[in-house]
Scaffold this motif. Structure first.
Motif, mmCIF file in Angstrom:
data_model
loop_
_atom_site.group_PDB
_atom_site.id
_atom_site.type_symbol
_atom_site.label_atom_id
_atom_site.label_comp_id
_atom_site.label_asym_id
_atom_site.label_seq_id
_atom_site.Cartn_x
_atom_site.Cartn_y
_atom_site.Cartn_z
ATOM 1 N N VAL A 162 -8.966 -42.433 9.402
ATOM 2 C CA VAL A 162 -10.117 -43.320 9.238
ATOM 3 C C VAL A 162 -9.876 -44.314 8.111
ATOM 4 N N PHE A 163 -9.313 -43.855 6.996
ATOM 5 C CA PHE A 163 -9.109 -44.727 5.848
ATOM 6 C C PHE A 163 -8.050 -45.785 6.139
ATOM 7 N N PHE A 164 -6.901 -45.375 6.622
ATOM 8 C CA PHE A 164 -5.796 -46.316 6.795
ATOM 9 C C PHE A 164 -6.064 -47.329 7.908
ATOM 10 N N THR A 165 -6.923 -47.011 8.873
ATOM 11 C CA THR A 165 -7.234 -47.954 9.946
ATOM 12 C C THR A 165 -8.515 -48.736 9.698
ATOM 13 N N GLY A 166 -9.202 -48.473 8.581
ATOM 14 C CA GLY A 166 -10.416 -49.212 8.271
ATOM 15 C C GLY A 166 -11.595 -48.838 9.141
ATOM 16 N N ALA A 167 -11.596 -47.629 9.693
ATOM 17 C CA ALA A 167 -12.705 -47.210 10.553
ATOM 18 C C ALA A 167 -13.976 -46.928 9.762
ATOM 19 N N PHE A 168 -13.915 -47.000 8.437
ATOM 20 C CA PHE A 168 -15.083 -46.720 7.595
ATOM 21 C C PHE A 168 -15.940 -47.962 7.367
ATOM 22 N N ARG A 169 -15.512 -49.111 7.871
ATOM 23 C CA ARG A 169 -16.245 -50.344 7.605
ATOM 24 C C ARG A 169 -17.572 -50.376 8.371
ATOM 25 N N LYS A 170 -18.416 -51.324 8.011
ATOM 26 C CA LYS A 170 -19.728 -51.442 8.629
ATOM 27 C C LYS A 170 -19.595 -51.362 10.143
ATOM 28 N N PRO A 171 -20.418 -50.540 10.806
ATOM 29 C CA PRO A 171 -21.614 -49.821 10.328
ATOM 30 C C PRO A 171 -21.376 -48.334 10.041
ATOM 31 N N ARG A 172 -20.159 -47.955 9.645
ATOM 32 C CA ARG A 172 -19.811 -46.532 9.549
ATOM 33 C C ARG A 172 -19.641 -46.042 8.112
ATOM 34 N N VAL A 187 -17.420 -43.851 -2.196
ATOM 35 C CA VAL A 187 -18.039 -45.180 -2.206
ATOM 36 C C VAL A 187 -17.022 -46.280 -1.921
ATOM 37 N N TYR A 188 -15.780 -45.927 -1.585
ATOM 38 C CA TYR A 188 -14.765 -46.953 -1.357
ATOM 39 C C TYR A 188 -15.172 -47.977 -0.291
ATOM 40 N N PRO A 189 -15.785 -47.578 0.835
ATOM 41 C CA PRO A 189 -16.191 -48.603 1.809
ATOM 42 C C PRO A 189 -17.081 -49.684 1.215
ATOM 43 N N PHE A 190 -17.961 -49.297 0.320
ATOM 44 C CA PHE A 190 -18.849 -50.273 -0.290
ATOM 45 C C PHE A 190 -18.081 -51.158 -1.278
ATOM 46 N N ILE A 191 -17.081 -50.581 -1.954
ATOM 47 C CA ILE A 191 -16.259 -51.373 -2.873
ATOM 48 C C ILE A 191 -15.471 -52.426 -2.099
ATOM 49 N N GLU A 192 -14.833 -52.023 -0.996
ATOM 50 C CA GLU A 192 -14.047 -52.983 -0.215
ATOM 51 C C GLU A 192 -14.937 -54.054 0.393
ATOM 52 N N ARG A 222 -4.288 -52.182 11.754
ATOM 53 C CA ARG A 222 -2.989 -51.521 11.606
ATOM 54 C C ARG A 222 -2.740 -51.400 10.109
ATOM 55 N N PRO A 223 -2.352 -50.229 9.607
ATOM 56 C CA PRO A 223 -2.206 -50.051 8.149
ATOM 57 C C PRO A 223 -1.339 -51.110 7.489
ATOM 58 N N ARG A 224 -0.313 -51.589 8.178
ATOM 59 C CA ARG A 224 0.580 -52.589 7.581
ATOM 60 C C ARG A 224 -0.115 -53.909 7.323
ATOM 61 N N ASN A 225 -1.201 -54.175 8.055
ATOM 62 C CA ASN A 225 -1.893 -55.455 7.904
ATOM 63 C C ASN A 225 -2.872 -55.464 6.741
ATOM 64 N N VAL A 226 -3.092 -54.325 6.100
ATOM 65 C CA VAL A 226 -3.927 -54.251 4.891
ATOM 66 C C VAL A 226 -3.108 -53.508 3.836
ATOM 67 N N PRO A 227 -2.110 -54.162 3.263
ATOM 68 C CA PRO A 227 -1.161 -53.451 2.381
ATOM 69 C C PRO A 227 -1.801 -52.812 1.160
ATOM 70 N N THR A 228 -2.764 -53.494 0.535
ATOM 71 C CA THR A 228 -3.334 -52.951 -0.690
ATOM 72 C C THR A 228 -4.116 -51.682 -0.414
ATOM 73 N N ARG A 229 -4.924 -51.694 0.646
ATOM 74 C CA ARG A 229 -5.672 -50.480 0.996
ATOM 75 C C ARG A 229 -4.719 -49.339 1.344
ATOM 76 N N THR A 230 -3.713 -49.626 2.130
ATOM 77 C CA THR A 230 -2.740 -48.600 2.502
ATOM 78 C C THR A 230 -2.025 -48.055 1.277
ATOM 79 N N ALA A 231 -1.686 -48.943 0.339
ATOM 80 C CA ALA A 231 -1.005 -48.504 -0.885
ATOM 81 C C ALA A 231 -1.909 -47.619 -1.720
#
Length: 545
Positions: A136-146, A355-360, A375-384
């Motif tokens: 969920v984290f590496f693919t950004g599935a936590f973004r609005k509305p989740r 609270v990371y989703p709200f920070i991002e 794709r995790p490679r397309n968001v390098p900072t979050r993946t790192a």
């Protein structure tokens, strides 16, 4: 003798009776409307979505096996003399909790299998939770509305660890007692109120006489009840929101491409449940875990040599072993900072993860709904960031077994401890920058692949003598997948002076947001994806060879 065909009135009557029951239920529960609206709901088909199902099925197995174990377990610290089937412990004094656990293991039909199945299911549940949340984290599935569902997941992970710890302590053997002694020290390190909390939990001076009954109530009633409510809420939100899906042709934020809930998805989910159950049963049947008879009953003046907690609590042990034994006096109180600081730091990190989703969202300024996964490679900072967190977790978990490593590999425990201290701070930083560079390299590889095609390994010599590698053009599906991701622009600070020459006040939060935004989406945070014009220009120039 009559040869006319006959009907079957009982069958017709049964059907009519079933219809009447269904109509009665629909008039009060709205079953028909609910079925029409949800039974054909579409779910995407991807292997990574099964990680959440493993968590759910492990949780169900935990409930089933836990109910069976409660029928035979006696949560009492009353001392009794053991006269069971395990001969080496006969005649010894022990608590009823420990004696009943021995009875479950040796005298109850299938008791040992169910005990081990329960324990293995707990380990798989926590492991599945961590891997599922990684996906969920590496693919950004936590973004609005989740975002709320992400918070539910963090709470479930924390409560799962606490439930596992309380269940691990119930047998009252020497190993679990060592873990309780560890927890008692952690509670006593809390400034001002630590002593009161310890007396409340143990019913007096450690180990007291009430901790097993209290842990039993917490383990079988309080924590599972809260977790069950969170699981139901989590599933309701998953059902209510459109399911996330990976980028691909025909997939947008307004649709879901996949299979209907009934009958395809339900059939696959049912089969997968029995597969998980079967694998866990095989593991429980052939792999011994927590042999309490080998440790003996708990005694407050004894510690099990080489004792280690379950793997998911190993990081807590490691944090304490990494931290120096600092103590300070404050207003007549001794503050055990060597214990309190690691535990407080873990609580802070867990809160930041929640609270990371709200920070991002604040960093990007993006308030839109997202149903297409990154794709995790397309968001390098979050993946790192994610890899850095996992690196710190792994280092702490390894540090929790520094004594075992020292004895097995014949190394200095002091050297291992100092290495762990350095690695705990250095390794996440190194992992962050290495991961970010790898992601940027993969983005450049995707960009070259889109513009020049896929490498075929075929070497061709041109008429003028030049050697080139033949590239095959990508399909439209591959091109869409590699270029479907969005790219944000960094947030810029407003000019220091407005159009009227009035100086604007720039707050610290605005400066911080701009700095984080540049880190995420600046020149060092992403590689510009190829545009359609660039692709057409290169294609028309016949540079694919």
């Amino acid at each position: 003798m009559s040869t006319e065909p006959t009907t079957s009135p009982p069958a017709r009557g049964t059907a009519q009776r079933g219809e009447r029951i269904a109509d009665w239920a629909d008039g009060r529960l709205g079953i028909y409307t609910l079925a029409r609206a949800n039974m054909r709901k579409i779910f995407p088909d991807h292997w990574s979505f099964m990680l959440g199902e493993i968590c759910l099925y492990s949780f169900l197995i935990l409930i089933l096996t836990g109910v069976y174990l409660t029928l035979f377990f006696h949560p009492s610290m009353t001392e009794v003399e053991y006269h069971g089937s395990y001969v080496p412990l006969q005649g010894q004094m022990m608590s009823e909790a420990y004696a009943s656990t021995l009875d479950i293991s040796f005298d109850v039909r299938g008791g040992l299998l169910v005990r081990q199945l329960h324990h293995w299911a707990a380990l798989i549940f926590i492991a599945g939770m961590i891997v599922h949340m990684m996906r969920v984290f590496f693919t950004g599935a936590f973004r609005k509305p989740r975002e709320v569902n992400w918070v539910f997941g963090v709470l479930l992970l924390f409560l799962g660890m606490m439930t596992g710890f309380t269940g691990y302590s119930l047998p009252d053997d020497l190993l679990s007692g060592t873990g309780m002694h560890f927890m008692e020290g952690a509670i006593l390190s809390v400034p001002v109120v630590g002593t009161y909390l310890s007396f409340f939990l143990f019913g007096g001076e450690y180990p007291g006489h009430d901790v097993i009954p209290r842990f039993y109530s917490i383990h079988v009633l309080l924590l599972p009840g809260i977790m069950l409510g969170l699981v139901v809420a989590h599933l309701i939100l998953v059902f209510f929101h459109k399911h996330t899906q990976f980028a691909g042709p025909g997939r947008t934020n307004k649709n879901v491409v996949g299979m209907p809930l009934m009958p395809v998805y339900m059939a696959k989910a049912g089969g997968f449940f029995f597969l998980v159950f079967g694998v866990l049963a095989v593991i429980a049947g052939v792999t011994q875990i927590n042999p309490i008879w080998a440790f003996g009953p708990y005694r407050a003046d004894q510690v099990a040599a080489g004792s280690q907690p379950d793997w998911y609590m190993g990081f807590a042990e490691g944090l304490l072993r990494i931290m120096p034994g600092w103590e300070i006096g404050f207003w007549g109180h001794t503050l055990a900072l060597g214990v309190f600081i690691p535990l407080a730091g873990f609580a802070v990190v867990l809160a930041v993860i929640a609270v990371y989703p709200f920070i991002e969202s604040w960093v990007t300024g993006d308030k839109r709904e997202h149903h297409i996964l990154d794709r995790p490679r397309n968001v390098p900072t979050r993946t790192a960031f994610g890899v850095a967190w996992l690196t710190a977790y792994i280092v702490a978990m390894i540090a929790g077994g520094n004594d075992i490593i020292a004895t097995r590999l014949h190394l200095s425990i002091n050297a291992i401890t100092w290495f762990s201290r350095i690695a705990f701070f250095a390794a996440p930083v190194i992992a962050f920058f290495v991961t970010k560079r790898i992601c940027l390299g993969l983005q450049r590889q995707d960009r070259d692949k889109v513009l020049h095609g896929r490498e075929t390994g075929i070497i061709k010599r041109l008429p003028h003598g030049e050697f080139i590698e033949v590239h095959a053009p990508l399909s439209q599906e591959e091109l869409h997948t590699l270029t479907a991701h969005e790219q944000y622009r960094p947030v810029e600070l407003t000019p220091a002076v407005d159009d009227n020459g009035v100086e604007r006040k720039v707050t610290r939060s605005q400066r911080l947001r701009a700095r984080l935004s540049r880190s995420y989406y600046g020149a060092d945070g992403q590689v510009a994806k190829p545009t359609a014009e660039e692709h057409r220009a290169i294609s028309s120039g016949h540079e694919h060879h």
